[in-house]
Design an enzyme around this catalytic site. Structure first.
Site, PDB file in Angstrom:
ATOM      1  N   ASP A   6       0.956  -1.228  -0.021  1.00 31.74           N
ATOM      2  CA  ASP A   6      -0.177   0.021   0.018  1.00 31.74           C
ATOM      3  C   ASP A   6       0.952   1.299   0.076  1.00 31.74           C
ATOM      4  O   ASP A   6       1.420   1.449   0.984  1.00 31.74           O
ATOM      5  CB  ASP A   6      -0.914   0.038   1.205  1.00 31.74           C
ATOM      6  N   ILE A   7       0.987   1.865  -1.164  1.00 31.08           N
ATOM      7  CA  ILE A   7       1.982   3.197  -1.330  1.00 31.08           C
ATOM      8  C   ILE A   7       0.890   4.335  -1.323  1.00 31.08           C
ATOM      9  O   ILE A   7       0.230   4.627  -2.016  1.00 31.08           O
ATOM     10  CB  ILE A   7       2.500   2.989  -2.544  1.00 31.08           C
ATOM     11  N   GLY A   8       1.384   5.108  -0.224  1.00 33.18           N
ATOM     12  CA  GLY A   8       0.576   6.666  -0.050  1.00 33.18           C
ATOM     13  C   GLY A   8       1.562   7.608  -0.706  1.00 33.18           C
ATOM     14  O   GLY A   8       2.405   7.328  -1.266  1.00 33.18           O
ATOM     15  N   ALA A  12       5.547   3.721   1.966  1.00 35.97           N
ATOM     16  CA  ALA A  12       5.029   2.392   1.383  1.00 35.97           C
ATOM     17  C   ALA A  12       4.947   1.341   2.519  1.00 35.97           C
ATOM     18  O   ALA A  12       5.748   1.115   3.198  1.00 35.97           O
ATOM     19  CB  ALA A  12       6.069   1.833   0.373  1.00 35.97           C
ATOM     20  N   TYR A  85     -19.866   4.131  -8.202  1.00 37.34           N
ATOM     21  CA  TYR A  85     -19.373   5.400  -8.366  1.00 37.34           C
ATOM     22  C   TYR A  85     -19.273   5.788  -9.899  1.00 37.34           C
ATOM     23  O   TYR A  85     -18.953   4.903 -10.647  1.00 37.34           O
ATOM     24  CB  TYR A  85     -17.868   5.441  -7.958  1.00 37.34           C
ATOM     25  N   GLY A  92     -10.379   6.906  -5.036  1.00 29.30           N
ATOM     26  CA  GLY A  92      -9.117   6.439  -4.382  1.00 29.30           C
ATOM     27  C   GLY A  92      -9.326   5.100  -3.920  1.00 29.30           C
ATOM     28  O   GLY A  92     -10.115   4.529  -3.572  1.00 29.30           O
ATOM     29  N   ASP A  94      -7.659   3.475  -1.943  1.00 25.41           N
ATOM     30  CA  ASP A  94      -7.776   3.055  -0.459  1.00 25.41           C
ATOM     31  C   ASP A  94      -9.199   3.392   0.048  1.00 25.41           C
ATOM     32  O   ASP A  94      -9.553   2.255   0.861  1.00 25.41           O
ATOM     33  CB  ASP A  94      -6.879   4.378   0.419  1.00 25.41           C
ATOM     34  N   ASP A 115     -12.905   7.114   7.133  1.00 23.78           N
ATOM     35  CA  ASP A 115     -11.292   7.193   7.104  1.00 23.78           C
ATOM     36  C   ASP A 115     -10.739   8.578   7.461  1.00 23.78           C
ATOM     37  O   ASP A 115     -10.951   9.375   6.891  1.00 23.78           O
ATOM     38  CB  ASP A 115     -10.739   6.718   5.566  1.00 23.78           C
ATOM     39  N   THR A 170      -9.781  33.912  20.877  1.00 26.44           N
ATOM     40  CA  THR A 170      -9.577  33.574  19.686  1.00 26.44           C
ATOM     41  C   THR A 170      -9.232  32.370  19.309  1.00 26.44           C
ATOM     42  O   THR A 170      -9.546  31.314  18.624  1.00 26.44           O
ATOM     43  CB  THR A 170      -9.012  34.695  18.796  1.00 26.44           C
TER      44      THR A 170
END
Length: 242
Positions: A6-8, A12, A85, A92, A94, A115, A170
């Site tokens: 799973d490469i984000g 990885a 979809y 995505g 994921d 998620d 604030t």
């Protein structure tokens, strides 16, 4: 054994599955074909599924294709649910993997998969196994940062425990707006979808899953490995089809 990659955007993640059990897991911030080949040769998985949010060099894909049964997850990959979809190519991977993970963990149940990462994604799955779609919104830290960056005078504040549900200056006004606003949004989606679709299993994953699970007024299933679990189910599904 199955190897899930799973490469984000930054890392990885590699997980070795024996059935549905993770037997080894590593995370890399740098990788290439030599590093992948060394890992493969040491562990000898039977099949590999790769999902990536960024471009992957062709020589990496070629290496795995020559070695074993290999899937690079895209919109053409066979999946066990119906994807409704409208633009599956832009969905995505994921998000898709997480929904398929929910499909196997909660069979014949309607599910809302949330998620909670930098952005928060909401994805709806019917009890018939139909993925309807979902939403994307900014996470808490992104909201706090945006209010600072896109205004002239608002300070940058960091998430912390709230004492009241309204701001008294604030800084606290920004914190309550950013943090409670996100929680109320999430609870609102859950309540709205339950009204429309009936009983709904809510599954939280992502880095902030535990934080939100403690704040929401509904039963939550927290699963930090939902995405790789779903990728493993996709791989098993395709191995059985060949």
């Amino acid at each position: 054994m199955n190897l899930i990659i799973d490469i984000g955007n930054s890392f990885a993640k590699l997980l070795l599955y024996k059935g549905d059990k993770v037997v080894k897991q590593v995370k890399w911030d740098k990788w290439g074909v030599r590093k992948f080949s060394a890992f493969y040769n040491k562990n000898q998985p039977d099949a590999v599924c790769m999902s990536s949010t960024q471009l992957v060099a062709d020589n990496i894909k070629t290496f795995f294709k020559k070695k074993c049964f290999f899937i690079f997850l895209d919109e053409k990959t066979s999946i066990p649910i119906k994807n409704k979809y409208k633009t599956p190519k832009t969905l995505g991977k994921d998000r898709l993997a997480a929904v398929i993970g929910a499909y196997y963990l909660h069979p014949k149940k309607s599910c809302l998969v949330i998620d909670a990462g930098t952005c928060i994604t909401y994805d709806l799955l019917t009890k018939k196994g139909e993925y309807l779609g979902g939403n994307i919104s900014p996470g808490i830290d992104l909201r706090l940062r945006a209010m600072h960056q896109f205004t002239a005078k608002l300070p940058l504040v960091k998430r912390k425990k709230l004492k009241k549900n309204y701001g008294i200056d604030t800084e606290s006004a920004l914190l309550v707006g950013g943090q409670l606003g996100t929680i109320y949004e999430m609870q609102g989606f859950i309540d709205d979808y339950k009204d429309k679709y009936g009983p709904l299993n809510v599954i939280l994953t992502g880095g902030a899953a535990n934080y939100f699970a403690k704040k929401l007024k509904t039963k939550i299933f927290v699963n930090p490995t939902l995405v790789p679990y779903g990728l493993n189910q996709i791989l098993k599904y395709n191995v059985n089809k060949k």
